[in-house]
Design a protein around this motif. Structure first.
Motif, PDB file in Angstrom:
ATOM      1  N   HIS A 388       0.847  -1.200   0.000  1.00 33.99           N
ATOM      2  CA  HIS A 388       0.000   0.000   0.000  1.00 33.99           C
ATOM      3  C   HIS A 388       0.875   1.241   0.000  1.00 33.99           C
ATOM      4  O   HIS A 388       1.910   1.289   0.684  1.00 33.99           O
ATOM      5  N   THR A 389       0.454   2.251  -0.778  1.00 38.74           N
ATOM      6  CA  THR A 389       1.138   3.540  -0.840  1.00 38.74           C
ATOM      7  C   THR A 389       0.265   4.581  -0.156  1.00 38.74           C
ATOM      8  O   THR A 389      -0.900   4.777  -0.530  1.00 38.74           O
ATOM      9  N   PHE A 390       0.823   5.247   0.857  1.00 40.16           N
ATOM     10  CA  PHE A 390       0.081   6.250   1.619  1.00 40.16           C
ATOM     11  C   PHE A 390       0.184   7.597   0.927  1.00 40.16           C
ATOM     12  O   PHE A 390       1.179   7.893   0.237  1.00 40.16           O
ATOM     13  N   PRO A 391      -0.820   8.434   1.114  1.00 34.25           N
ATOM     14  CA  PRO A 391      -0.822   9.719   0.394  1.00 34.25           C
ATOM     15  C   PRO A 391       0.222  10.696   0.910  1.00 34.25           C
ATOM     16  O   PRO A 391       0.661  11.568   0.163  1.00 34.25           O
ATOM     17  N   ALA A 392       0.584  10.604   2.177  1.00 36.45           N
ATOM     18  CA  ALA A 392       1.552  11.549   2.750  1.00 36.45           C
ATOM     19  C   ALA A 392       2.146  10.923   3.998  1.00 36.45           C
ATOM     20  O   ALA A 392       1.665   9.913   4.523  1.00 36.45           O
ATOM     21  N   ALA A 393       3.206  11.550   4.479  1.00 36.09           N
ATOM     22  CA  ALA A 393       3.813  11.081   5.721  1.00 36.09           C
ATOM     23  C   ALA A 393       2.876  11.373   6.888  1.00 36.09           C
ATOM     24  O   ALA A 393       2.048  12.283   6.845  1.00 36.09           O
ATOM     25  N   GLY A 394       3.006  10.579   7.946  1.00 36.61           N
ATOM     26  CA  GLY A 394       2.176  10.794   9.128  1.00 36.61           C
ATOM     27  C   GLY A 394       1.916   9.495   9.856  1.00 36.61           C
ATOM     28  O   GLY A 394       2.409   8.413   9.473  1.00 36.61           O
ATOM     29  N   ASN A 395       1.128   9.561  10.934  1.00 35.91           N
ATOM     30  CA  ASN A 395       0.748   8.399  11.729  1.00 35.91           C
ATOM     31  C   ASN A 395      -0.580   7.854  11.216  1.00 35.91           C
ATOM     32  O   ASN A 395      -1.555   8.603  11.041  1.00 35.91           O
ATOM     33  N   TYR A 396      -0.630   6.543  11.016  1.00 34.71           N
ATOM     34  CA  TYR A 396      -1.844   5.864  10.543  1.00 34.71           C
ATOM     35  C   TYR A 396      -2.112   4.667  11.452  1.00 34.71           C
ATOM     36  O   TYR A 396      -1.180   3.920  11.788  1.00 34.71           O
ATOM     37  N   GLU A 397      -3.367   4.493  11.858  1.00 33.12           N
ATOM     38  CA  GLU A 397      -3.734   3.298  12.627  1.00 33.12           C
ATOM     39  C   GLU A 397      -4.120   2.208  11.638  1.00 33.12           C
ATOM     40  O   GLU A 397      -5.130   2.297  10.939  1.00 33.12           O
ATOM     41  N   ILE A 398      -3.284   1.163  11.590  1.00 32.27           N
ATOM     42  CA  ILE A 398      -3.488   0.067  10.643  1.00 32.27           C
ATOM     43  C   ILE A 398      -4.174  -1.068  11.387  1.00 32.27           C
ATOM     44  O   ILE A 398      -3.687  -1.525  12.433  1.00 32.27           O
ATOM     45  N   CYS A 399      -5.299  -1.553  10.872  1.00 34.64           N
ATOM     46  CA  CYS A 399      -6.042  -2.647  11.505  1.00 34.64           C
ATOM     47  C   CYS A 399      -6.162  -3.816  10.530  1.00 34.64           C
ATOM     48  O   CYS A 399      -6.531  -3.623   9.361  1.00 34.64           O
ATOM     49  N   LEU A 400      -5.834  -5.009  11.037  1.00 36.29           N
ATOM     50  CA  LEU A 400      -6.019  -6.250  10.279  1.00 36.29           C
ATOM     51  C   LEU A 400      -7.058  -7.095  11.002  1.00 36.29           C
ATOM     52  O   LEU A 400      -6.871  -7.455  12.173  1.00 36.29           O
ATOM     53  N   SER A 401      -8.151  -7.423  10.304  1.00 37.61           N
ATOM     54  CA  SER A 401      -9.196  -8.290  10.861  1.00 37.61           C
ATOM     55  C   SER A 401      -9.172  -9.599  10.097  1.00 37.61           C
ATOM     56  O   SER A 401      -9.074  -9.613   8.859  1.00 37.61           O
ATOM     57  N   ILE A 402      -9.221 -10.739  10.864  1.00 37.65           N
ATOM     58  CA  ILE A 402      -9.204 -12.054  10.217  1.00 37.65           C
ATOM     59  C   ILE A 402     -10.414 -12.865  10.686  1.00 37.65           C
ATOM     60  O   ILE A 402     -10.997 -12.598  11.756  1.00 37.65           O
ATOM     61  N   GLU A 403     -10.744 -13.896   9.891  1.00 35.40           N
ATOM     62  CA  GLU A 403     -11.822 -14.835  10.239  1.00 35.40           C
ATOM     63  C   GLU A 403     -11.375 -16.223   9.817  1.00 35.40           C
ATOM     64  O   GLU A 403     -10.865 -16.412   8.699  1.00 35.40           O
ATOM     65  N   TYR A 404     -11.537 -17.182  10.792  1.00 39.76           N
ATOM     66  CA  TYR A 404     -11.144 -18.561  10.476  1.00 39.76           C
ATOM     67  C   TYR A 404     -12.115 -19.510  11.179  1.00 39.76           C
ATOM     68  O   TYR A 404     -12.141 -19.593  12.418  1.00 39.76           O
ATOM     69  N   GLU A 405     -12.947 -20.205  10.374  1.00 41.89           N
ATOM     70  CA  GLU A 405     -13.885 -21.206  10.876  1.00 41.89           C
ATOM     71  C   GLU A 405     -14.688 -20.680  12.072  1.00 41.89           C
ATOM     72  O   GLU A 405     -14.784 -21.303  13.127  1.00 41.89           O
ATOM     73  N   GLY A 406     -15.225 -19.474  11.915  1.00 44.85           N
ATOM     74  CA  GLY A 406     -16.054 -18.893  12.957  1.00 44.85           C
ATOM     75  C   GLY A 406     -15.287 -18.101  13.996  1.00 44.85           C
ATOM     76  O   GLY A 406     -15.887 -17.401  14.820  1.00 44.85           O
ATOM     77  N   CYS A 407     -13.961 -18.180  14.009  1.00 46.66           N
ATOM     78  CA  CYS A 407     -13.130 -17.416  14.948  1.00 46.66           C
ATOM     79  C   CYS A 407     -12.712 -16.115  14.274  1.00 46.66           C
ATOM     80  O   CYS A 407     -12.243 -16.130  13.126  1.00 46.66           O
ATOM     81  N   THR A 408     -12.957 -14.980  14.950  1.00 44.53           N
ATOM     82  CA  THR A 408     -12.543 -13.676  14.425  1.00 44.53           C
ATOM     83  C   THR A 408     -11.588 -13.019  15.418  1.00 44.53           C
ATOM     84  O   THR A 408     -11.687 -13.213  16.626  1.00 44.53           O
ATOM     85  N   ASN A 409     -10.666 -12.213  14.849  1.00 49.22           N
ATOM     86  CA  ASN A 409      -9.717 -11.509  15.696  1.00 49.22           C
ATOM     87  C   ASN A 409      -9.200 -10.305  14.923  1.00 49.22           C
ATOM     88  O   ASN A 409      -9.207 -10.307  13.682  1.00 49.22           O
ATOM     89  N   GLN A 410      -8.777  -9.298  15.674  1.00 41.12           N
ATOM     90  CA  GLN A 410      -8.300  -8.068  15.038  1.00 41.12           C
ATOM     91  C   GLN A 410      -7.029  -7.599  15.741  1.00 41.12           C
ATOM     92  O   GLN A 410      -6.907  -7.711  16.966  1.00 41.12           O
ATOM     93  N   HIS A 411      -6.111  -7.059  14.960  1.00 40.39           N
ATOM     94  CA  HIS A 411      -4.892  -6.460  15.512  1.00 40.39           C
ATOM     95  C   HIS A 411      -4.702  -5.088  14.881  1.00 40.39           C
ATOM     96  O   HIS A 411      -4.644  -4.957  13.654  1.00 40.39           O
TER      97      HIS A 411
END
Length: 592
Positions: A388-411
């Motif tokens: 991914h290419t960000f539009p400008a410098a700065g702080n960004y909160e990056i979130c990854l959400s996953i799902e596996y056989e009914g189990c969900t988790n986010q970081h």
């Protein structure tokens, strides 16, 4: 007239005297010290009824006190000297050289004997004669057999002193000891192999009473009992010594107390794994057998962890064996549940390229997992490893959400995206020469890597030599926009421009020396023509001013200006030429 004269001979002098030259055990060697020695006759009276006419006699006395006299005669002169001597009783060198000793049996060996000398006489030699034909100088002896012996001890010392003492010694035979003891060598069901540990073993007679009405004279018997408790006694006899030892023997029922049982617990890390622990009781358990209720079995394992392939309720049976005839079974139902589905989202940065980021998905599990990324800039992605290419410098909160056989988790985590060109800044400074036309330019740009440097001096002349420090000479007065462009191979570029004013007073050069003066200011001035030059002095602090006019000729001139009337301080000096151009210098007037 004549008279008769009688001339007498000189008197004859003599003197008797003696002393003792040496004395040993009543024998005395006398030494005649009389005067004169030659021609003298001697007569000794030893005071014991004997005399001698030897002038240096030797005489033997009995113990006692004697007056010894020496009478001498020399040419009609006589004299006598008497003195009393005492003859002591002779001293026996061995007087008091005595011997005594004590003896006793060795407490660890009845045939052993210790001898201890108890007299105080110092001796140089000692011998112990033990009365059995042996002797030594140790004072310790072990006899071959009991009996009465004459023990003699001899000590000797110089000169020729000897003492001997003999005593009768009774050596007794050691007592006959015997001690009975037994234990069990091995036991199988009701049969016991007894082990005779009595002492001494050789030569003894044995009698066993097994407590069940049977006896044996075998010293190491084997006997078979029925279940029960028995008092087993062993009597031994050895050369008149007798002893007995008894102990209870219990014969257990081989199957009594044999009870199979177990506990179990589910492995906290794997719900399909069950930890089985035997709590069985009983003697001589020889084998263990497990039936896990799903067709699987294990043999000869006491404690065991078994993993089922699927959830369910199973009847587990546990069997124990003791010998070929004893067995106990225990069964119970257990329930195992399917393990929960676990998943955990996590990401990190694999690489960066300016504002572009390659993300690395480290979630668990990876295979079969669906992903959703929110980059914090309004853009999202379902790619599990996105770029991914960000539009400008700065702080960004990056979130990854996953799902596996009914189990969900986010970081989620905050990522700072850095613009590599943000600190890439162009800047320069410049300094004019005295001639007003030449300027030194010096790049003060970013400390990062600069691959390209381009100067534009504003007069149609440029410089692309990549040199951060350049010098440029202008041909005409005026205001010029000077620009500096810097670039690097990473794509960063920056430009800065400054206006500079160039005043070329007909190639006038000016130098003020010194610039810290007291009363006299010296100015070196070179002009292309003769002209009147005005010098204006101004103090920003005191507002003091001074104006001085000087006529100069073409070429080099040295102008001396008296500024004695000006107060001390910092002055701005403006040099005004006839064509209206001017130069400015700073001068500091100081106290004398």
């Amino acid at each position: 007239m004549c008279k008769a004269v009688i001339v007498e001979a000189p008197p004859i002098n003599c003197e008797a005297y003696w002393n003792i030259l040496w004395q040993e055990e009543g024998i005395v060697q006398f030494n005649n010290e009389s005067f004169p020695t030659e021609g003298t006759t001697c007569l000794w009276n030893f005071g014991d009824g004997t005399v001698s006419d030897n002038c240096d006699p030797q005489h033997s006395f009995d113990p006692g006190t004697y007056t010894v006299c020496l009478a001498i005669e020399y040419e009609s002169c006589t004299d006598e000297f008497c003195e009393t001597i005492i003859i002591e009783e002779p001293v026996d060198p061995c007087a008091g050289f005595e011997l005594d000793f004590e003896f006793g049996p060795d407490p660890t060996n009845p045939l052993g004997l210790w001898v201890e000398i108890i007299s105080n006489s110092a001796y140089e030699f000692i011998i112990f004669n033990y009365g059995d034909g042996t002797s030594d100088n140790t004072g310790y002896h072990i006899y071959e057999e009991a009996g009465t012996y004459e023990l003699c001890v001899v000590i000797e010392a110089a000169p020729n002193c000897r003492a001997e003492v003999c005593k009768a010694v009774i050596v007794e035979a050691p007592p006959i000891n015997c001690e009975v003891f037994w234990n069990i060598l091995w036991q199988e069901e009701g049969t016991i192999q007894f082990n005779n540990e009595s002492s001494p073993f050789l030569g003894m007679t044995c009698l066993w009473n097994f407590g069940d009405g049977t006896v044996s004279d075998n010293c190491d018997p084997q006997h078979t009992f029925e279940p029960g408790t028995y008092t087993v006694c062993l009597d031994v006899e050895f050369q008149g010594c007798a002893d007995e030892y008894c102990e209870n023997v219990t014969i257990e029922d081989p199957c009594a107390g044999l009870q199979a049982s177990f506990t179990y617990e589910i492995d906290p890390d794997d719900p399909l794994a069950v930890i089985f622990n035997s709590t069985a009781t009983g003697n001589n358990i020889t084998d263990y057998y497990w039936d896990f209720g799903n067709g699987s079995e294990e043999d000869n394992i006491q404690n065991f962890t078994y993993t089922y392939q699927e959830a369910g309720t199973y009847e587990v049976c546990f069997t124990i064996f003791s010998g070929p005839a004893c067995r106990s079974d225990y069964c119970q139902e257990i329930t195992v549940e399917a393990p929960p589905v676990n998943c955990e989202a996590f990401w990190n940065v694999l690489s960066t390229d300016g504002l572009s980021i390659q993300f690395n998905n480290e979630s668990f599990p990876f295979s079969g997992t669906t992903c959703y990324w929110d980059f914090g800039d309004g853009v999202s992605s379902n790619d599990c490893d996105p770029f991914h290419t960000f539009p400008a410098a700065g702080n960004y909160e990056i979130c990854l959400s996953i799902e596996y056989e009914g189990c969900t988790n986010q970081h989620c985590a905050v990522l700072f995206v850095e613009d590599p060109c943000e600190s890439f800044v162009a800047n320069f400074i410049f300094e004019e020469w005295m001639n007003g036309a030449t300027v030194d330019f010096d790049s003060q740009s970013s400390t990062g890597t600069i691959d390209f440097i381009i100067w534009d001096f504003g007069d149609g002349v440029g410089n692309s030599s990549n040199d951060p420090t350049v010098t440029h000479t202008y041909t005409a007065s005026g205001v010029y926009e000077v620009c500096l462009v810097i670039e690097n191979n990473e794509g960063c570029r920056d430009e800065v421009c400054q206006n500079i004013e160039i005043n070329i007073p007909g190639a006038v050069s000016l130098r003020v020396a010194p610039n810290q003066v007291t009363n006299q200011l010296t100015v070196d001035l070179e002009t292309p023509k003769s002209q009147e030059v005005q010098f204006f002095m101004y103090s920003p602090a005191s507002k003091a001013t001074g104006t001085y006019k000087v006529d100069v000729s073409i070429g080099y001139n040295q102008v001396n200006i008296n500024i004695e009337d000006l107060p001390r301080g910092l002055y701005v000096m403006v040099v005004q030429f006839e064509d209206g151009t001017h130069k400015i210098e700073k001068v500091l007037k100081v106290r004398e």
